[in-house]
Design an enzyme around this catalytic site. Structure first.
Site, PDB file in Angstrom:
ATOM      1  N   CYS A   1      38.599  -9.905  21.003  1.00 36.94           N
ATOM      2  CA  CYS A   1      37.518  -9.793  21.988  1.00 36.94           C
ATOM      3  C   CYS A   1      37.015 -11.161  22.439  1.00 36.94           C
ATOM      4  O   CYS A   1      36.883 -12.069  21.629  1.00 36.94           O
ATOM      5  CB  CYS A   1      36.364  -8.972  21.422  1.00 36.94           C
ATOM      6  SG  CYS A   1      36.847  -7.277  21.079  1.00 36.94           S
TER       7      CYS A   1
ATOM      8  N   CYS B   1      38.531  -6.445  25.549  1.00 35.12           N
ATOM      9  CA  CYS B   1      37.138  -6.198  25.179  1.00 35.12           C
ATOM     10  C   CYS B   1      36.298  -7.460  25.358  1.00 35.12           C
ATOM     11  O   CYS B   1      36.820  -8.572  25.286  1.00 35.12           O
ATOM     12  CB  CYS B   1      37.073  -5.697  23.740  1.00 35.12           C
ATOM     13  SG  CYS B   1      38.096  -6.607  22.580  1.00 35.12           S
TER      14      CYS B   1
END
Ligand code: DVN
Length: 255
Positions: A80, A161
């Site tokens: 992420c 993400c």
């Protein structure tokens, strides 16, 4: 007699063996450098799932779904806020991720690393892998190489993400090209709230053809999930190159 235990011709077996050796050794090299969780037979599993996708198949009839079990075998974990996508900027993005570890591209993950710069295909009913005489990228759509990149790109984008970066080329008319993998596969998989923002870095050279107002970038915003935050920053290529060559410059100083 020396090759008597082999089921088919020694020449072809040796060739297929070489390709398998390349895959296994790149796989082991990657795992050795990246300290990723893996077991003794991870690379054998990768080879089995990978070769199972295209061996014995017509080289124009390998759909992207053929690589589903490969994706499941590897099940890469998402990074992420560190994922870097690209289109028409292959050289500079890979120089960048090589120098700075803050961001990573698909080619910095196990499957992307192994297959980058390789060509492969088989034939209907064959047990062999060939690295020459395979269909070109656009010769037929369902070729083993193109389907592989489509499938791993879809998985990479699906896992996106946090804040995501994409480096696009400001020296071409259409930085966001409709039939690129980035436009036709990856952008369609981006979804909020898991992913929060898409930050475009438009790499320019000065006197350039494209800027952040470019029509194709308007198209990008239009097809993007409207709840995703979008930014676009024009950055001169020399600023990124300076950053790449100066180990003391933190990522945050690159644009
Ligand atoms: O975000 C990245 C990454 O995650 C990836 O897998 O997909 C994105 C990059 O793909 P893209 O958006 O299609 O970007 P490009 O620059 O248009 O194409 C990338 C590569 O795909 C090219 O460098 C070609 O690979 P090659 O030959 O250099 O090993 C290949 N490619 C794409 N279109 C092609 C093509 N090769 C030949 N003919 C084409 N028409």
């Amino acid at each position: 007699i020396a090759f008597g235990h082999r089921s088919s011709g020694p020449k072809n077996d040796r060739f297929a063996g070489n390709f398998k050796t390349v895959i296994i050794s790149k796989c082991k090299a990657y795992l050795g450098l990246n300290e990723e969780q893996s077991s003794e037979n991870t690379c054998e599993k990768v080879w089995d799932a990978f070769s199972g996708a295209y061996v014995g198949r017509d080289p124009c009839d390998v759909p992207m779904e053929a690589y589903d079990s490969l994706i499941h075998a590897v099940n890469p974990k998402a990074a992420c806020n560190r994922m870097l996508f690209w289109s028409q900027t292959k050289d500079i993005v890979h120089q960048f991720t090589e120098a700075k570890k803050c961001l990573l591209t698909l080619e910095d993950t196990l499957l992307g690393f192994i297959m980058d710069n390789l060509t492969w295909c088989s034939k209907n009913g064959s047990k062999e892998t060939f690295s020459t005489g395979c269909p070109g990228w656009s010769e037929c759509e369902k070729n083993p190489v193109r389907s592989f990149w489509n499938r791993v790109s879809a998985a990479f984008a699906e896992s996106a993400c946090g804040e995501v970066t994409v480096m696009l080329n400001g020296s071409v008319d259409t930085p966001f090209r409709a039939n690129s993998i980035f436009a036709s596969i990856e952008v369609k998989k981006f979804s909020s709230p898991k992913m929060r923002a898409l930050n475009v870095i438009l790499v320019t050279r000065g006197n350039d053809t494209a800027n952040c107002e470019n029509d194709s970038l308007q198209n990008l915003q239009a097809v993007l999930d409207p709840t995703l935050k979008y930014t676009c920053t024009e950055v001169h290529r020399s600023k990124i190159m300076d950053c790449i060559s100066d180990p003391d410059k933190p990522c945050g100083a690159c644009w």
